[in-house]
Design a protein around this motif. Structure first.
Motif, short mmCIF file in Angstrom:
data_model
loop_
_atom_site.label_atom_id
_atom_site.label_comp_id
_atom_site.label_asym_id
_atom_site.label_seq_id
_atom_site.Cartn_x
_atom_site.Cartn_y
_atom_site.Cartn_z
N UNK A 1 0.84 -1.20 0.00
CA UNK A 1 0.00 0.00 0.00
C UNK A 1 0.88 1.25 0.00
N UNK A 2 0.59 2.17 -0.88
CA UNK A 2 1.28 3.46 -0.84
C UNK A 2 0.50 4.37 0.10
N UNK A 3 1.18 4.86 1.13
CA UNK A 3 0.48 5.59 2.19
C UNK A 3 -0.21 6.86 1.69
N UNK A 4 0.30 7.44 0.61
CA UNK A 4 -0.30 8.68 0.08
C UNK A 4 -1.78 8.49 -0.23
N UNK A 5 -2.11 7.33 -0.79
CA UNK A 5 -3.48 7.09 -1.22
C UNK A 5 -4.43 6.94 -0.03
N UNK A 6 -3.90 6.66 1.13
CA UNK A 6 -4.71 6.52 2.34
C UNK A 6 -4.78 7.86 3.08
N UNK A 7 -3.64 8.53 3.18
CA UNK A 7 -3.60 9.84 3.85
C UNK A 7 -4.51 10.85 3.14
N UNK A 8 -4.64 10.70 1.83
CA UNK A 8 -5.48 11.66 1.08
C UNK A 8 -6.92 11.63 1.55
N UNK A 9 -7.34 10.53 2.19
CA UNK A 9 -8.70 10.45 2.72
C UNK A 9 -8.77 10.66 4.22
N UNK A 10 -7.68 11.19 4.78
CA UNK A 10 -7.69 11.58 6.19
C UNK A 10 -7.85 10.39 7.13
N UNK A 11 -8.57 10.62 8.21
CA UNK A 11 -8.77 9.59 9.24
C UNK A 11 -9.35 8.31 8.66
N UNK A 12 -10.34 8.46 7.79
CA UNK A 12 -10.97 7.29 7.16
C UNK A 12 -9.94 6.49 6.38
N UNK A 13 -9.07 7.19 5.68
CA UNK A 13 -8.04 6.53 4.88
C UNK A 13 -7.05 5.77 5.76
N UNK A 14 -6.65 6.43 6.85
CA UNK A 14 -5.71 5.77 7.77
C UNK A 14 -6.35 4.51 8.37
N UNK A 15 -7.64 4.61 8.65
CA UNK A 15 -8.38 3.44 9.18
C UNK A 15 -8.39 2.31 8.13
N UNK A 16 -8.58 2.68 6.87
CA UNK A 16 -8.57 1.66 5.80
C UNK A 16 -7.20 0.99 5.70
N UNK A 17 -6.15 1.80 5.86
CA UNK A 17 -4.80 1.24 5.82
C UNK A 17 -4.59 0.27 6.97
N UNK A 18 -5.04 0.67 8.15
CA UNK A 18 -4.91 -0.17 9.34
C UNK A 18 -5.67 -1.49 9.16
N UNK A 19 -6.87 -1.41 8.63
CA UNK A 19 -7.66 -2.63 8.42
C UNK A 19 -6.99 -3.54 7.38
#
Lengths: 274, 274
Positions: free
Chosen positions: B59-77
């Motif tokens: 996973x490239x973190x940029x694509x998750x950070x771009x969606x803020x908290x929700x994105x970080x949650x998706x990365x974590x899941x």
């Protein structure tokens, strides 16, 4: 925020201080750990106590990411608090990002749109198309690493290339990029004597200068070589201010430390703009 | 995960494919937007359909950070799902981080401890003390940018320094760092002819190779110059696999694309290890 607004704020407050919000739960007053969001509680107290003495805050994203989702939430609350209550403050996401074009665009959206920071720090190693996506955002600022304040700066940044040094080549090359007017640069205070050369290459750009205080840099030297007619300097202090006390009086002592730096800066501004 | 475990998995699956999970909500099948967490739903479907054909996800973190908290949650899941259901998979946080020592330690904790990735990508510009904090983690891997796959790679990475090129100097210098055995390197497939020189400097290290497919790199060339006796290659494909279809059959088509690459890789492995 435009550069003109930043300069106006500096002249109004007689300060070009940036306070680094690098919050480590092991270093903050332990009674804050009882709060629902200790990181935000700490930041809020520091901001409320120091906002009149500084012109910028710089959360380093590493310290928030280390606490996962909770940390990202604390970062979001901090920037929202700043934007709501102190919109005159210049905000810096110290993230040191950089990736291929479409990916850098995602980072730019993350920091400029989702979190609504005024600026973000980026790394230059991947070149033009890794930085230009950030530069495309109007009234947002991209602060690129040039010469950093750590020992490792001498591993690559000062290597000789094209009869100059790498960090100078980075400065020269970046001037040719689209919307380079939105660039600022990180130049460590521990290498103040390099600032004269740097100012020859980028006379007008703002410099974000870490390394004053805890890392040994000297404010007077930075001003001597780095100040220009629009001030052109943001000097960062993190640990020297926010961890000056870890007792209940931490915010008050932080304000005292910030005031000391602000007074030094006022003297420098008065000398330069007399 | 140890390097030995990774190599064993490669030989078992006859694949050294890494799938990049760079999830853009504008590009995924639009019916997924009705899910509670569309990014995770997409990743889960891709992972379930392709895990037997690849050895790593990135996973490239940029694509998750771009969606803020929700994105970080998706990365974590996503990382939790991988670690729980497919622990044999090598996981890469493509974050390109790097900062002064104590700050890099926070990033290392974020990715190695909080999110429990096997590896993270880092940028070299700030030198030794910006990378060593990552290297200190046992059985974790630090994948440093050497020669990237984008056009901007030629802005600084290939400049002449010390009678060599910057990216080669980066490779040479990094070999002297503490726990350099935990280093891997990013080398773009679009510059496969450079791999022979790179293998002279770092014969044994694993290379993460982006740029096959969408960015024009050629798998056979990469293997010809880059493969070593422990394979030594992870070849990444992102868009060419995950966005091969944006209809309801997206996961199935992604698996077909992954299978095509896996078969090419199997042929390369059979040729090399015959």
């Amino acid at each position: 925020m435009t550069t003109e607004q930043l300069v106006k704020e500096i002249q109004k407050k007689k300060s070009f201080l940036c306070i680094g919000l690098d919050v480590d739960l092991n270093k903050i007053p332990q009674q804050l750990l009882e709060e629902e969001d200790p990181i935000f509680a700490f930041n809020k107290a520091i901001i409320d106590a120091t906002h009149h003495l500084c012109v910028a805050y710089k959360p380093n994203t590493a310290f928030y990411e280390a606490y996962g989702l909770k940390g990202w939430k604390s970062l979001e609350k901090t920037i929202q608090y700043l934007n709501e209550y102190y919109p005159e403050i210049f905000t810096i996401a110290d993230a040191k990002r950089g990736d291929i074009g479409n990916t850098s665009t995602m980072y730019a959206k993350a920091f400029f749109e989702d979190l609504a920071f005024d600026s973000v720090t980026v790394a230059p190693y991947m070149g033009k198309d890794s930085v230009e996506p950030f530069l495309a955002f109007k009234d947002k600022h991209t602060i690129m690493l040039a010469l950093t304040s750590n020992a490792g700066a001498f591993d690559f940044q000062t290597l000789s290339v094209n009869n100059t040094e790498l960090y100078k080549q980075v400065l020269e090359t970046s001037k040719t990029w689209n919307h380079s007017e939105n660039l600022m640069y990180v130049v460590g205070a521990t290498k103040a004597e390099y600032l004269a050369d740097i100012r020859n290459i980028i006379p007008d750009s703002f410099l974000l200068v870490p390394g004053v205080g805890a890392q040994g840099g000297n404010l007077q030297d930075v001003c001597k070589y780095g100040m220009n007619d629009t001030v052109g300097l943001l000097i960062n202090s993190s640990r020297g201010i926010i961890y000056a006390s870890n007792n209940a009086d931490f915010a008050e002592v932080a304000a005292q430390k910030a005031k000391e730096l602000q007074l030094e800066m006022e003297a420098e501004l008065n000398a330069y703009f007399k």
